[in-house]
Structure formats: C-alpha cells, structure tokens
Scaffold this active site. Structure first.
Site, PDB file in Angstrom:
ATOM      1  N   HIS A  46      14.890  20.405  -7.614  1.00 27.90           N
ATOM      2  CA  HIS A  46      14.945  21.238  -6.622  1.00 27.90           C
ATOM      3  C   HIS A  46      14.174  22.537  -6.598  1.00 27.90           C
ATOM      4  O   HIS A  46      14.398  23.370  -7.644  1.00 27.90           O
ATOM      5  CB  HIS A  46      16.508  21.623  -6.074  1.00 27.90           C
ATOM      6  CG  HIS A  46      16.670  22.368  -4.916  1.00 27.90           C
ATOM      7  ND1 HIS A  46      16.380  21.514  -3.658  1.00 27.90           N
ATOM      8  CD2 HIS A  46      16.438  23.875  -4.545  1.00 27.90           C
ATOM      9  CE1 HIS A  46      16.611  22.730  -2.689  1.00 27.90           C
ATOM     10  NE2 HIS A  46      16.436  23.823  -3.268  1.00 27.90           N
ATOM     11  N   HIS A  97       8.034  19.521  -0.573  1.00 24.70           N
ATOM     12  CA  HIS A  97       7.657  18.177  -0.335  1.00 24.70           C
ATOM     13  C   HIS A  97       6.267  18.162   0.185  1.00 24.70           C
ATOM     14  O   HIS A  97       5.789  19.157   1.004  1.00 24.70           O
ATOM     15  CB  HIS A  97       8.643  17.491   0.652  1.00 24.70           C
ATOM     16  CG  HIS A  97       8.739  18.429   1.774  1.00 24.70           C
ATOM     17  ND1 HIS A  97       9.743  19.306   2.124  1.00 24.70           N
ATOM     18  CD2 HIS A  97       8.369  18.164   3.206  1.00 24.70           C
ATOM     19  CE1 HIS A  97       9.451  19.688   3.379  1.00 24.70           C
ATOM     20  NE2 HIS A  97       8.698  19.055   3.952  1.00 24.70           N
TER      21      HIS A  97
HETATM   22  P1  AMP Z   1       8.971  19.368   7.091  1.00 26.68           P
HETATM   23  O1  AMP Z   1       9.119  19.617   8.656  1.00 26.68           O
HETATM   24  O2  AMP Z   1       7.681  19.732   6.304  1.00 26.68           O
HETATM   25  O3  AMP Z   1       9.951  20.354   6.376  1.00 26.68           O
HETATM   26  O4  AMP Z   1       9.259  17.893   6.847  1.00 26.68           O
HETATM   27  C1  AMP Z   1      10.625  17.298   6.455  1.00 26.68           C
HETATM   28  C2  AMP Z   1      10.314  16.056   6.935  1.00 26.68           C
HETATM   29  O5  AMP Z   1      11.339  15.216   6.345  1.00 26.68           O
HETATM   30  C3  AMP Z   1      10.419  15.641   8.430  1.00 26.68           C
HETATM   31  O6  AMP Z   1       8.878  15.017   8.422  1.00 26.68           O
HETATM   32  C4  AMP Z   1      11.477  14.702   8.688  1.00 26.68           C
HETATM   33  O7  AMP Z   1      11.036  13.580   9.457  1.00 26.68           O
HETATM   34  C5  AMP Z   1      11.752  14.263   7.056  1.00 26.68           C
HETATM   35  N1  AMP Z   1      13.091  13.633   6.889  1.00 26.68           N
HETATM   36  C6  AMP Z   1      14.213  14.296   7.073  1.00 26.68           C
HETATM   37  N2  AMP Z   1      15.333  13.744   6.734  1.00 26.68           N
HETATM   38  C7  AMP Z   1      14.893  12.566   6.422  1.00 26.68           C
HETATM   39  C8  AMP Z   1      15.421  11.453   5.836  1.00 26.68           C
HETATM   40  N3  AMP Z   1      16.758  11.220   5.517  1.00 26.68           N
HETATM   41  N4  AMP Z   1      14.515  10.293   5.356  1.00 26.68           N
HETATM   42  C9  AMP Z   1      13.317  10.526   5.339  1.00 26.68           C
HETATM   43  N5  AMP Z   1      12.668  11.512   6.008  1.00 26.68           N
HETATM   44  C10 AMP Z   1      13.196  12.652   6.409  1.00 26.68           C
HETATM   45 ZN    ZN Z   2      16.831  19.963  -2.926  1.00 27.20          ZN
END
Ligand code: AMP
Ligand code: ZN
Length: 111
Positions: A46, A97
C-alpha cells in the site's frame, strides 16, 4: 491497509477480475470501464500515490504493464497509461494505481 478497497482486493476480501498477478503486482479489470479494455495495475504494497512511490515500485509496475500489454494483445495497436494523483486529478482510490486503456481509438481526454 484497513479500509482500502484495493488492499481488500489484494487480500481477496473483495472479488476482482484478475488479469495478471505476481509477487509484487496485481492487475484487474476496472469495474467501470472507460474504454473497451480498462485494466487497473497496483502494487501489493500500500502507498497512496506516485508521491509515495519508490523507484523500484514504479519500475516493477511498468514491467508488469509491458507483460500485460502483450498478454492482452494491445501492444501492436497501442494503449494509454494514466495515474491520477490527488484531488484535482480526481483520484478516488488512495492506493497507487495505473490505468491501462485500450481497445479503440481513445479520446484526447479520458479518465
Ligand atoms: P481513480 O479515479 O484514478 O482513483 O481510479 C479508481 C478506479 O478504480 C476507478 O476507475 C474505479 O472504477 C475503479 N474501481 C473501484 N472499485 C473497484 C473494484 N472493486 N473493482 C475494480 N475496479 C474498481
Ligand atoms: Zn491499499
């Protein structure tokens, strides 16, 4: 980290559509895809964003992205890699990410 949704995915407390995994990295399909292929690549350790990321982690993530691109056969036609950092970028999950977007001609503004 407690209450981190991506840590819960790593710990299998929340299911995900995994496309790649190794000792340090997990990649899974985004639940709300912004392109025909939308994969999220995360370090298993993390850290909140690129502001906390070390050189080794970034290198490991991009090695994984390279493998995933070939595995998903998007290496020839191309793809985009994005990381959002902080409020103005709209970062919603506070675990580092990288988004891989591919599968069609991408708009100039996406994610
Ligand atoms: P960000 O807006 O860059 O923080 O991206 C976070 C991403 O995580 C978004 O595109 C969400 O759709 C994705 N996301 C959130 N929860 C999940 C989940 N449980 N499984 C897959 N993707 C997720
Ligand atoms: Zn985390």
């Amino acid at each position: 980290m407690e209450d981190c949704i991506f840590c819960k995915i790593i710990n299998r407390e929340i299911p995900s559509d995994t496309v790649y995994e190794d000792e340090n990295i997990l990649a899974f399909r985004d639940i709300n895809p912004q392109a025909p292929i939308h994969i999220v690549v995360i370090p298993k350790k993390h850290m909140t964003s690129v502001l906390e990321a070390d050189k080794e982690t970034i290198g490991t993530i991009f090695e994984a992205i390279n493998k995933i691109a070939k595995q998903e056969k998007i290496d020839e036609k191309g793809f985009r890699v994005i990381t959002n950092c902080g409020e103005n970028a709209g970062q919603t999950v506070k675990h580092l990410h990288f988004h891989i977007l591919a599968g069609s001609k991408l708009n100039e503004k996406i994610c």
